[in-house]
Design a protein around this motif. Structure first.
Motif, PDB file in Angstrom:
ATOM      1  N   ARG A 156       0.830  -1.206   0.000  1.00  0.00           N
ATOM      2  CA  ARG A 156       0.000   0.000   0.000  1.00  0.00           C
ATOM      3  C   ARG A 156       0.865   1.257   0.000  1.00  0.00           C
ATOM      4  O   ARG A 156       0.550   2.228  -0.690  1.00  0.00           O
ATOM      5  CB  ARG A 156      -0.947  -0.010   1.194  1.00  0.00           C
ATOM      6  N   LEU A 167      -7.896   4.698  -2.348  1.00  0.00           N
ATOM      7  CA  LEU A 167      -8.431   3.447  -1.814  1.00  0.00           C
ATOM      8  C   LEU A 167      -7.760   2.326  -2.601  1.00  0.00           C
ATOM      9  O   LEU A 167      -7.925   2.236  -3.821  1.00  0.00           O
ATOM     10  CB  LEU A 167      -9.941   3.394  -1.971  1.00  0.00           C
ATOM     11  N   ASP A 180      -6.719  -1.737  -3.177  1.00  0.00           N
ATOM     12  CA  ASP A 180      -6.975  -3.158  -2.956  1.00  0.00           C
ATOM     13  C   ASP A 180      -5.871  -3.944  -3.645  1.00  0.00           C
ATOM     14  O   ASP A 180      -5.668  -3.801  -4.860  1.00  0.00           O
ATOM     15  CB  ASP A 180      -8.335  -3.564  -3.537  1.00  0.00           C
ATOM     16  N   ASP A 211      -4.306  -7.676  -4.570  1.00  0.00           N
ATOM     17  CA  ASP A 211      -4.631  -9.087  -4.733  1.00  0.00           C
ATOM     18  C   ASP A 211      -3.421  -9.758  -5.378  1.00  0.00           C
ATOM     19  O   ASP A 211      -3.305  -9.797  -6.611  1.00  0.00           O
ATOM     20  CB  ASP A 211      -5.879  -9.244  -5.593  1.00  0.00           C
ATOM     21  N   ALA A 271      -3.220  -4.880  -8.332  1.00  0.00           N
ATOM     22  CA  ALA A 271      -3.872  -3.969  -7.403  1.00  0.00           C
ATOM     23  C   ALA A 271      -4.774  -3.014  -8.164  1.00  0.00           C
ATOM     24  O   ALA A 271      -4.558  -2.753  -9.356  1.00  0.00           O
ATOM     25  CB  ALA A 271      -2.825  -3.172  -6.619  1.00  0.00           C
ATOM     26  N   THR A 272      -5.774  -2.514  -7.457  1.00  0.00           N
ATOM     27  CA  THR A 272      -6.613  -1.442  -7.981  1.00  0.00           C
ATOM     28  C   THR A 272      -6.492  -0.258  -7.033  1.00  0.00           C
ATOM     29  O   THR A 272      -6.335  -0.426  -5.818  1.00  0.00           O
ATOM     30  CB  THR A 272      -8.083  -1.866  -8.108  1.00  0.00           C
TER      31      THR A 272
END
Length: 127
Positions: free
Chosen positions: A4, A69, A71, A73, A77-78
């Motif tokens: 992140r 924001l 996410d 995975d 990522a998004t």
């Protein structure tokens, strides 16, 4: 949390890349097959994306990218974020409020943006 942090940093570097007009450094931000869908057009491939950015950012700009924001995975990522862009034209500034929807991929060189979707929300010209 490291992912992140790196993705937030990548998002900040995207805005700085556009504002500083450091277009030759596009491969430090994007995958080779990256796509951009913006008010400036659609570009596919890092070279086309860089050319589009260069063509559409000829005046001084400032990109404010907020509220990411993220996410993650695995190796993809998004990122969704708010975007306020100021284009400092000679006569008067142009302001754009948009929503960024980005996709990113983990590469051998770190995270890179693979898709940019800028969704316009509002615009003010000749302020």
């Amino acid at each position: 949390m490291d992912d992140r942090y790196e993705l937030t940093d990548l998002l900040s570097r995207l805005g700085l890349w556009l504002d500083d007009k450091s277009f030759d450094e596009g491969r430090a931000l994007f995958t080779e097959d990256a796509e951009a869908h913006t008010l400036g057009g659609i570009a596919k491939g890092v070279d086309a994306l860089v050319a589009q950015a260069r063509r559409n950012h000829t005046v001084p700009t400032q990109h404010f990218i907020t509220g990411p924001l993220i996410d993650v995975d695995g190796d993809s990522a998004t990122i969704a974020a708010n975007l306020l862009v100021v284009f400092a034209h000679e006569g008067a500034p142009r302001l754009l409020g948009e929503r960024y929807e980005l996709e990113a991929a983990r590469t051998e060189s770190g995270w890179r943006i693979s898709r940019v979707q800028a969704r316009p929300i509002w615009e003010v010209s000749n302020v």
